[in-house]
Write an enzyme that holds these catalytic residues in place. Sequence first.
Site, PDB file in Angstrom:
ATOM      1  N   GLU A   1      11.076   1.460  -9.274  1.00  0.00           N
ATOM      2  CA  GLU A   1       9.909   2.184  -9.798  1.00  0.00           C
ATOM      3  C   GLU A   1       9.304   2.907  -8.620  1.00  0.00           C
ATOM      4  O   GLU A   1       8.819   2.258  -7.688  1.00  0.00           O
ATOM      5  CB  GLU A   1       8.875   1.206 -10.376  1.00  0.00           C
ATOM      6  CG  GLU A   1       9.327   0.430 -11.590  1.00  0.00           C
ATOM      7  CD  GLU A   1       9.493   1.303 -12.810  1.00  0.00           C
ATOM      8  OE1 GLU A   1       8.925   2.407 -12.847  1.00  0.00           O
ATOM      9  OE2 GLU A   1      10.222   0.877 -13.720  1.00  0.00           O
TER      10      GLU A   1
ATOM     11  N   CYS B   1       0.498   5.359  -8.345  1.00  0.00           N
ATOM     12  CA  CYS B   1       1.752   6.106  -8.574  1.00  0.00           C
ATOM     13  C   CYS B   1       1.569   7.162  -9.654  1.00  0.00           C
ATOM     14  O   CYS B   1       2.180   8.223  -9.598  1.00  0.00           O
ATOM     15  CB  CYS B   1       2.868   5.149  -8.934  1.00  0.00           C
ATOM     16  SG  CYS B   1       2.438   4.058 -10.297  1.00  0.00           S
TER      17      CYS B   1
ATOM     18  N   GLU C   1       4.011  13.751  -2.576  1.00  0.00           N
ATOM     19  CA  GLU C   1       3.078  12.703  -2.973  1.00  0.00           C
ATOM     20  C   GLU C   1       2.200  12.350  -1.774  1.00  0.00           C
ATOM     21  O   GLU C   1       2.704  11.951  -0.727  1.00  0.00           O
ATOM     22  CB  GLU C   1       3.859  11.458  -3.426  1.00  0.00           C
ATOM     23  CG  GLU C   1       2.952  10.375  -3.958  1.00  0.00           C
ATOM     24  CD  GLU C   1       3.693   9.107  -4.347  1.00  0.00           C
ATOM     25  OE1 GLU C   1       4.590   8.682  -3.604  1.00  0.00           O
ATOM     26  OE2 GLU C   1       3.354   8.534  -5.400  1.00  0.00           O
TER      27      GLU C   1
ATOM     28  N   LYS D   1       8.872 -10.319  -2.249  1.00  0.00           N
ATOM     29  CA  LYS D   1       8.550  -9.793  -0.902  1.00  0.00           C
ATOM     30  C   LYS D   1       7.387  -8.824  -1.064  1.00  0.00           C
ATOM     31  O   LYS D   1       7.564  -7.669  -1.435  1.00  0.00           O
ATOM     32  CB  LYS D   1       9.783  -9.064  -0.340  1.00  0.00           C
ATOM     33  CG  LYS D   1       9.897  -9.048   1.177  1.00  0.00           C
ATOM     34  CD  LYS D   1       8.802  -8.325   1.910  1.00  0.00           C
ATOM     35  CE  LYS D   1       8.967  -6.832   1.992  1.00  0.00           C
ATOM     36  NZ  LYS D   1       7.751  -6.167   2.524  1.00  0.00           N
TER      37      LYS D   1
HETATM   38  P1  NAD Z   1       7.014   1.651   0.450  1.00  0.00           P
HETATM   39  O1  NAD Z   1       8.244   2.181  -0.190  1.00  0.00           O
HETATM   40  O2  NAD Z   1       6.711   2.037   1.834  1.00  0.00           O
HETATM   41  O3  NAD Z   1       7.049   0.048   0.462  1.00  0.00           O
HETATM   42  C1  NAD Z   1       7.232  -0.703  -0.725  1.00  0.00           C
HETATM   43  C2  NAD Z   1       7.835  -2.039  -0.368  1.00  0.00           C
HETATM   44  O4  NAD Z   1       9.134  -1.807   0.177  1.00  0.00           O
HETATM   45  C3  NAD Z   1       7.067  -2.823   0.687  1.00  0.00           C
HETATM   46  O5  NAD Z   1       7.105  -4.191   0.366  1.00  0.00           O
HETATM   47  C4  NAD Z   1       7.856  -2.546   1.952  1.00  0.00           C
HETATM   48  O6  NAD Z   1       7.758  -3.567   2.926  1.00  0.00           O
HETATM   49  C5  NAD Z   1       9.276  -2.481   1.409  1.00  0.00           C
HETATM   50  N1  NAD Z   1      10.221  -1.730   2.248  1.00  0.00           N
HETATM   51  C6  NAD Z   1       9.964  -0.670   3.046  1.00  0.00           C
HETATM   52  N2  NAD Z   1      11.095  -0.282   3.676  1.00  0.00           N
HETATM   53  C7  NAD Z   1      12.084  -1.119   3.265  1.00  0.00           C
HETATM   54  C8  NAD Z   1      13.475  -1.237   3.571  1.00  0.00           C
HETATM   55  N3  NAD Z   1      14.077  -0.420   4.418  1.00  0.00           N
HETATM   56  N4  NAD Z   1      14.185  -2.209   2.943  1.00  0.00           N
HETATM   57  C9  NAD Z   1      13.591  -3.040   2.071  1.00  0.00           C
HETATM   58  N5  NAD Z   1      12.287  -2.996   1.767  1.00  0.00           N
HETATM   59  C10 NAD Z   1      11.530  -2.033   2.345  1.00  0.00           C
HETATM   60  O7  NAD Z   1       5.834   2.003  -0.553  1.00  0.00           O
HETATM   61  P2  NAD Z   1       4.293   1.658  -0.379  1.00  0.00           P
HETATM   62  O8  NAD Z   1       3.740   2.556   0.664  1.00  0.00           O
HETATM   63  O9  NAD Z   1       4.100   0.192  -0.253  1.00  0.00           O
HETATM   64  O10 NAD Z   1       3.727   2.065  -1.816  1.00  0.00           O
HETATM   65  C11 NAD Z   1       3.440   3.364  -2.159  1.00  0.00           C
HETATM   66  C12 NAD Z   1       4.523   3.939  -3.037  1.00  0.00           C
HETATM   67  O11 NAD Z   1       4.736   3.117  -4.175  1.00  0.00           O
HETATM   68  C13 NAD Z   1       4.165   5.299  -3.589  1.00  0.00           C
HETATM   69  O12 NAD Z   1       5.262   6.169  -3.465  1.00  0.00           O
HETATM   70  C14 NAD Z   1       3.867   5.012  -5.057  1.00  0.00           C
HETATM   71  O13 NAD Z   1       4.033   6.116  -5.907  1.00  0.00           O
HETATM   72  C15 NAD Z   1       4.820   3.923  -5.347  1.00  0.00           C
HETATM   73  N6  NAD Z   1       4.418   3.169  -6.543  1.00  0.00           N
HETATM   74  C16 NAD Z   1       5.152   3.334  -7.690  1.00  0.00           C
HETATM   75  C17 NAD Z   1       4.800   2.644  -8.854  1.00  0.00           C
HETATM   76  C18 NAD Z   1       5.598   2.787 -10.120  1.00  0.00           C
HETATM   77  O14 NAD Z   1       5.463   1.922 -10.987  1.00  0.00           O
HETATM   78  N7  NAD Z   1       6.436   3.803 -10.268  1.00  0.00           N
HETATM   79  C19 NAD Z   1       3.686   1.799  -8.842  1.00  0.00           C
HETATM   80  C20 NAD Z   1       2.962   1.661  -7.655  1.00  0.00           C
HETATM   81  C21 NAD Z   1       3.346   2.349  -6.517  1.00  0.00           C
END
Ligand code: NAD
Length: 500
Positions: free
Chosen positions: A268, A303, A402, A192
């Site tokens: 993650e 991240c 963040e 997804k």
């Molecule tokens: P997000 O949490 O908003 O979304 C991530 C994914 O989760 C998307 O596909 C989104 O559609 C899905 N999602 C959102 N709400 C959901 C729900 N209620 N149920 C199921 N799925 C849901 O994050 P983002 O804005 O896409 O990405 C940014 C974040 O990702 C930052 O916090 C960043 O630090 C983190 N990140 C972490 C790593 C790591 O390896 N630790 C790597 C890259 C990004």
Amino acid sequence: MSQKLTRAEWEAKARALDLHTQAFIDGAYVDAASGKTFDCISPIDGLSRGRVAECEAEDVERAVRAARRAFESGAWSESSPAHRKRTLQKFALLIEKHAEELALLESIDMGKPVGDALAIDVSASVRCLNWTAEAIDKVYGEIAPTPQHELGLITREPLGVVGAIVPWNFPLLMAAWKFAPALATGNSVILKPSEKSPLSAIRIAELAMEAGIPAGVFNVLPGFGKGAGEPLALHMDVDGLVFTGSTGVGKHLLQCAGRSNMKRAYMECGGKSPNVVFADAPDLQAAAEAAAIGIFFNQGEVCTAASRLLVERSIKDEFVAMVVEAGKYLHPKHPFEPGAPMGAIVDEGQMNRVLDYIEKGKAEGARLALGGERVMTETGGYYVAPTVFDEVAHEMTISKEEIFGPVLSVIAFDDEKDAVRIANDTDYGLAAGVWTSNLSKAHRVAKKLRAGSVWVNYWDGGDMTAPFGGFKQSGNGRDKSLHAFEKYTELKATWINLRS
Ligand code: NAD
């Protein structure tokens, strides 16, 4: 060679793109069952590039059924490791063959410089697949040290159906870190992608088929978190859930796993990484340039962004001046411009979020030393200047939360103990850096930093050979390296009685 394309050449390629916008279920592109679609807006210019299938619970149901059927058939899950290796290597080759197209999709979808997408995102995804494929027929089980009359076999088996929910900042690469080890170990995958960057995931689905991955083993469901992600996380027939994204959503998904079938769940999540510069750093100029690139690379949407710069007070003013100077050269440009150091922020909402944090920084009394505003507004896209806040107090919002944008917070510290205290005083624990010429100090501080990755005298080192992931609320489990296989397999002990 490709990195030398001109902006006009990239633009011509972009015009010629034939965008795939449907879901991919059971080996075929299909519309969402509801027929719903959502707009795919490019942050480069704020214009729509088309409409993408908006999957929901019914589509999740279809994909899980297909994935389960494929898993039970054994066509992939019971094929030999050597076969899976060859197939994934073909998949990697096909991604490499379509590298320019995939890089363009990433750039159009989420705004990063196309040169970076090509040199980093696509090439690291290829390396991830190749490395993982290469490893899979070299990982053995174990035999327990049992008494003479028993044989204890310790083996790893695939989980079954794995749901992978990924973010938009490195769309293809974050997906590859999940699907490569999941597929290598024999699972069926339902990917997804983020609603903000679904195009590359949709495109590679047919490359997976072309490589020989059987129908149903690799499915892609574009859609929103609530509509598509949550039904996947709550599904009773999904065995594993792997996620990269924000800490808030990660915590919610752990609850979904607990509320449903206790599926294995690995998250993650976010970071607020400290980059600690001591006065005895070996090369202050190099440290300043690394500090600037550490926060401004990928528009700060990383991240592991070096978002908190902790500098020893005696060199703080001199060092901040060097970072500001380095930051001036990293202004955003059109993402197709060769050598663009930054591109566009992923969407208008994220840009406004970043600008709100900048306002908070000013209101709470930090000193704006560089940037602080939206730029290139005439393009219709979403660009923010590299921004540096000096004199940040550790308690300020911009030091705690963040931002996920090009905003650096500089905090002064007095001594080693003070530096470690400030560095660790965060809910996150993804990455950290230490700059010093003193070997003992480097080891002492690196040991004390509560983070999954620590870099000494540079920032952002990493390779498929080492695990990646976070302490504390930055997540659990690890991507990359052989440790990644742990997330996608169950450990089985089989006991054989040898008594006659
Ligand atoms: P997000 O949490 O908003 O979304 C991530 C994914 O989760 C998307 O596909 C989104 O559609 C899905 N999602 C959102 N709400 C959901 C729900 N209620 N149920 C199921 N799925 C849901 O994050 P983002 O804005 O896409 O990405 C940014 C974040 O990702 C930052 O916090 C960043 O630090 C983190 N990140 C972490 C790593 C790591 O390896 N630790 C790597 C890259 C990004």
